[in-house]
Design an enzyme around this catalytic site. Sequence first.
Site, mmCIF file in Angstrom:
data_model
loop_
_atom_site.group_PDB
_atom_site.id
_atom_site.type_symbol
_atom_site.label_atom_id
_atom_site.label_comp_id
_atom_site.label_asym_id
_atom_site.label_seq_id
_atom_site.Cartn_x
_atom_site.Cartn_y
_atom_site.Cartn_z
ATOM 1 N N GLN A 253 43.478 67.638 -50.579
ATOM 2 C CA GLN A 253 43.280 69.083 -50.596
ATOM 3 C C GLN A 253 41.936 69.471 -49.988
ATOM 4 O O GLN A 253 41.814 70.497 -49.326
ATOM 5 C CB GLN A 253 43.365 69.618 -52.029
ATOM 6 C CG GLN A 253 44.746 69.525 -52.625
ATOM 7 C CD GLN A 253 45.787 70.162 -51.731
ATOM 8 O OE1 GLN A 253 45.834 71.370 -51.547
ATOM 9 N NE2 GLN A 253 46.639 69.330 -51.134
ATOM 10 N N HIS A 256 41.715 70.393 -46.284
ATOM 11 C CA HIS A 256 42.312 71.647 -45.833
ATOM 12 C C HIS A 256 41.273 72.629 -45.317
ATOM 13 O O HIS A 256 41.470 73.311 -44.311
ATOM 14 C CB HIS A 256 43.059 72.328 -46.986
ATOM 15 C CG HIS A 256 44.502 71.982 -47.076
ATOM 16 N ND1 HIS A 256 45.403 72.232 -46.069
ATOM 17 C CD2 HIS A 256 45.227 71.427 -48.074
ATOM 18 C CE1 HIS A 256 46.606 71.830 -46.434
ATOM 19 N NE2 HIS A 256 46.520 71.335 -47.650
ATOM 20 N N GLU A 321 46.498 75.771 -58.627
ATOM 21 C CA GLU A 321 47.625 75.827 -57.696
ATOM 22 C C GLU A 321 48.458 74.544 -57.816
ATOM 23 O O GLU A 321 49.673 74.593 -58.016
ATOM 24 C CB GLU A 321 47.097 75.983 -56.278
ATOM 25 C CG GLU A 321 48.175 75.996 -55.204
ATOM 26 C CD GLU A 321 47.590 75.964 -53.801
ATOM 27 O OE1 GLU A 321 48.347 76.238 -52.854
ATOM 28 O OE2 GLU A 321 46.391 75.646 -53.642
ATOM 29 N N HIS A 322 47.813 73.394 -57.674
ATOM 30 C CA HIS A 322 48.470 72.095 -57.822
ATOM 31 C C HIS A 322 47.866 71.377 -59.029
ATOM 32 O O HIS A 322 46.649 71.313 -59.159
ATOM 33 C CB HIS A 322 48.247 71.202 -56.603
ATOM 34 C CG HIS A 322 48.649 71.813 -55.298
ATOM 35 N ND1 HIS A 322 47.761 72.473 -54.473
ATOM 36 C CD2 HIS A 322 49.851 71.849 -54.673
ATOM 37 C CE1 HIS A 322 48.393 72.888 -53.389
ATOM 38 N NE2 HIS A 322 49.661 72.530 -53.480
ATOM 39 N N ASP A 355 54.276 68.974 -50.715
ATOM 40 C CA ASP A 355 53.950 69.778 -49.535
ATOM 41 C C ASP A 355 55.058 69.740 -48.494
ATOM 42 O O ASP A 355 55.305 70.734 -47.806
ATOM 43 C CB ASP A 355 52.655 69.260 -48.894
ATOM 44 C CG ASP A 355 51.448 70.080 -49.286
ATOM 45 O OD1 ASP A 355 51.603 71.074 -50.008
ATOM 46 O OD2 ASP A 355 50.333 69.718 -48.874
ATOM 47 N N HIS A 414 66.456 117.237 -69.011
ATOM 48 C CA HIS A 414 67.043 115.934 -69.343
ATOM 49 C C HIS A 414 67.968 116.072 -70.555
ATOM 50 O O HIS A 414 69.086 115.568 -70.562
ATOM 51 C CB HIS A 414 65.943 114.909 -69.671
ATOM 52 C CG HIS A 414 65.296 114.297 -68.477
ATOM 53 N ND1 HIS A 414 64.595 115.027 -67.557
ATOM 54 C CD2 HIS A 414 65.237 113.003 -68.068
ATOM 55 C CE1 HIS A 414 64.117 114.210 -66.618
ATOM 56 N NE2 HIS A 414 64.503 112.970 -66.905
#
Length: 431
Positions: A253, A256, A321-322, A355, A414
């Site tokens: 990661q 990235h 996230e992961h 992934d 109504h």
Amino acid sequence: MKIIDYTKDISIKRSVDQGTGDQRKAVEGILSRVRSEGDEAVNAYTMQFDGAELDQESFRVSKEELVAAYEQVDEETLRILREAKENITRFHERQQRQTWITTEPDGTILGQKITPLDAVGIYVPGGRASYPSTILMNAVPAIVAGVSRIVMVSPPQADGRLNDVVLVTANELGITEIYKAGGAQAVGALAYGTETIKPVDKIVGPGNIYVALAKQLVYGTVDIDMFAGPSEIVVLADSTGRPDYIAADLLSQAEHDPMASAVLVTPDRTLAEQVAAEVETQLSTLPKKDIAWDSIRDYGAVYVTHTLDEAVDAVNELAPEHLEIHTRAPFDLLGSIRHAGAIFLGENSSEPVGDYFAGPNHVLPTNGTARFSSPLNVDDFTKKSSILSYSRTAVSENGAKIAAFARLEGLEAHARAVEKRLEGTRDDRAD
């Protein structure tokens, strides 16, 4: 890699790029021009930002270009893409929901109608890079949902071409409406439409800050997937964790983005020290070691807790996230994990497996939003309509209560709309 004793206020040091005022102003200008000038503006920006000169004929990818792309992609790559597509499709088919209808004892009919979106736009980062996984992960759930029109946009290379693997992947999914456009101008074209591109209902897919800001600004005209931040991984491990595996996954990661976050949470200080050392060793041979090093230095950490239960609490606070779980019995912890975009159980379940190949979607909530949001899924490409058919019996039994509720909110019309039906029910009884 920093080793930190766990405290109750643990948090990932996150970096969310919301863009500068100048960037937002630039995107607003691009969107305004695309909205008023259409194709001409899109192609002008493509020339300005990508160096590709396109006209009305070359703006859309031709059938000939799709066919030619296959000549540049080897059979092994094609086989892998097709197998990944099948895995991802099977996973998402399990997410499908059905329209349902039920009848109450008083004759009232209630239900929910599931309808796929009419048109979806997928943004795929381009240039010389190849991101077939982006196409698979964004398109497959839309296809499974039943979206009838899927449009792809991607910035071209300077020669006006798109990456061959990108084209082949799109074609394998049946996506043939593909335009050579990127950046905020492509987002504007998808949202507002041009002479060539009909507008869509939703835009998905990653991009740079200009793409992210453009998606944010067109939200409301269309739906979008999310405002995503840099990637992040948390590894939860006990003394059985392998330092070399964990370090490799943290770095997967970190490479990235310099702002990506890689964190280990463990009650075992020996493991913490071993992983920290292993990260440095593996870093030295990475092709993207400069990026990974910046990530580890600024956004990486090892948190040492007193117990495994405390480590689980820390993970839920981080809402990553992961999340990878490298423990003696990883499935025993699954029920305790409340906040994570994707959960990888066991030492063989490296994050890259998710992934690219296993099947679950890799478009995941970042920046702690896993506390309240989910991975991209089939539901994201459908909408739900409520179904209601009230019976005469139900009106008779409940009408007065409904009218009273309406008057409670000061809405006399109504109340009268329901009471008109009550007059009908009294007439029926008189007969």
